[in-house]
Design an enzyme around this catalytic site. Structure first.
Site, short mmCIF file in Angstrom:
data_model
loop_
_atom_site.label_atom_id
_atom_site.label_comp_id
_atom_site.label_asym_id
_atom_site.label_seq_id
_atom_site.Cartn_x
_atom_site.Cartn_y
_atom_site.Cartn_z
N SER A 169 29.63 44.72 -80.53
CA SER A 169 29.57 45.61 -80.88
C SER A 169 29.07 46.49 -79.39
CB SER A 169 29.14 45.96 -82.04
OG SER A 169 28.80 46.77 -82.33
N THR A 170 27.58 46.78 -79.09
CA THR A 170 26.86 47.54 -78.39
C THR A 170 26.82 46.64 -77.13
OG1 THR A 170 25.70 48.48 -80.31
CG2 THR A 170 25.48 49.41 -78.37
N HIS A 196 34.03 46.23 -82.38
CA HIS A 196 33.00 47.53 -82.70
C HIS A 196 34.00 49.10 -82.00
CE1 HIS A 196 30.26 44.74 -85.12
NE2 HIS A 196 31.70 44.82 -85.87
N MET A 289 24.98 45.38 -81.68
CA MET A 289 23.46 46.14 -83.05
C MET A 289 24.21 45.10 -84.53
SD MET A 289 22.45 50.03 -83.80
CE MET A 289 21.96 49.94 -81.89
N ASP A 292 26.68 42.50 -88.53
CA ASP A 292 28.14 41.65 -88.44
C ASP A 292 27.95 39.67 -87.59
OD1 ASP A 292 30.61 42.10 -89.38
OD2 ASP A 292 31.54 42.86 -87.32
#
Length: 353
Positions: A169-170, A196, A289, A292
């Site tokens: 993600s991030t 993401h 973050m 997940d």
């Protein structure tokens, strides 16, 4: 000079106890104070000889590892830290998670003996960093590629790994650009990625990665067959799953509800992959973050898969990988810079090359 970290080794195998003691004997900051064959002997030892760390097997006569662990955690403070070293790498994952839930600070699969000899250097390099990290911060430290977990001997079949999954993600685009070109150079396995991102962004990510990778990198489409030398990026805003159709494995996209606020969701991909590839899966959980990937990682571990995570220092946010570590589901932790080399070494060791 500070006092050395004191260790008690608890294992019913005298050969393994001696090997572990020998592997730690050259560590100037670690001192093995004792070595006993079961939990009852361990508790008797602790009455007279407090230690900082206990290494603990799970399968032992008279008093097994879980019973011993629970008894140790009930001792008056300061109770020693417990590092579980056991052969239950995949076939008894429930015991693995239960030991961590009961208070062990880390779990290491017991090395597999080759030609009757235990790999002492690998054993030392896996155990000593975990001990130091616990004493320093109480969390697992990154392991260099030379300290890879040893595959479970019951699953150590040639070419067992058939797919690589990535949840991120991030900070993901930078991590993927650092990792994927090296991965594609070293393996022909298909790679499925959940990053993401909102719709319309994942196509440009796939195109930029395609320009750098030897594999073909595409934004996944519904019904695509999963093939070697291909990287599939989940489309922004859509879940990506895999399903077996006859002898083929195909990608399924859907617009189902977000999980933990995420669509696409690494949890959904991981769960579907556990049903298709089972233990023949290697999953990488990278910077991001939230949590997940953790529930999906649990499904993968129940199927006997292997999971590597990115370390905290090289992560933009250590949410996703940190959550997998906290749940006791990670097999090893690596900086993003050495992740590809670690994967290559692991795949080579599994293939028997």
């Amino acid at each position: 000079m500070s006092s050395p970290i004191t260790v008690l080794i608890v294992d019913d195998s005298r050969i393994f106890r001696n090997a572990l003691a020998l592997s730690l004997s050259e560590e100037k900051d670690i001192k093995v104070l004792g070595s006993v064959r079961n939990g009852r002997k361990a508790l008797e030892f602790l009455e007279k000889n407090p230690v900082d760390i206990i290494t603990l097997d799970l399968d032992m006569p008279e008093m097994d590892g879980l019973s011993t662990l629970k008894a140790i955690r009930s001792l008056k403070a300061p109770a020693p830290g417990v590092l579980v070293i056991s052969g239950h790498a995949g076939s008894a994952e429930d015991l693995r998670r239960e030991s961590l839930a009961a208070g062990a600070f880390a779990y290491i699969p017991k090395p597999v003996a080759v030609a009757g000899e235990l790999p002492l250097e690998r054993l030392k390099n896996a155990v000593a960093p975990r001990i130091r990290s616990y004493i320093k911060r109480g969390i697992p430290s990154p392991l260099p590629p030379e300290c890879l977990p040893c595959p479970d001997s019951s699953r150590n079949k040639k070419n067992q790994t058939e797919v690589i999954l990535i949840g991120v993600s991030t900070g993901g685009p930078k991590a993927l650009h650092a990792l994927l070109p090296k991965l594609c150079r070293d393996t022909s396995l298909p790679i499925l990625v959940v990053q993401h991102m909102p719709p319309d962004f994942t196509l440009s990510l796939a195109e930029s990665l395609n320009a750098q990778c030897s594999h073909s990198v595409v934004e996944a489409e519904d019904g695509m067959e999963v093939l070697p030398e291909k990287v599939y990026i989940a489309p922004g805003g859509r879940h990506m799953l895999v399903r077996k159709s006859g002898t083929k494995i195909k990608i399924v996209l859907n617009d189902g509800p977000a999980e933990k606020g995420c669509r696409p969701s690494a949890d959904i991909l991981f769960r579907s992959a556990a049903a298709v590839w089972e233990h023949r899966t290697l999953a990488l959980v990278l910077t991001g973050m939230g949590r997940d990937g953790t529930q999906g990682a649990a499904s993968l571990k129940r199927a006997g898969a292997t999971i590597f995570v990115q370390d905290e220092k090289s992560s933009v946010v250590w949410g996703m990988p940190g959550s997998v570590v906290a749940a006791g589901l990670s097999d090893a932790i690596f900086p993003i810079e050495t992740m590809a080399r670690a994967v290559h070494q692991y795949l080579t060791s599994c293939s028997g090359v």
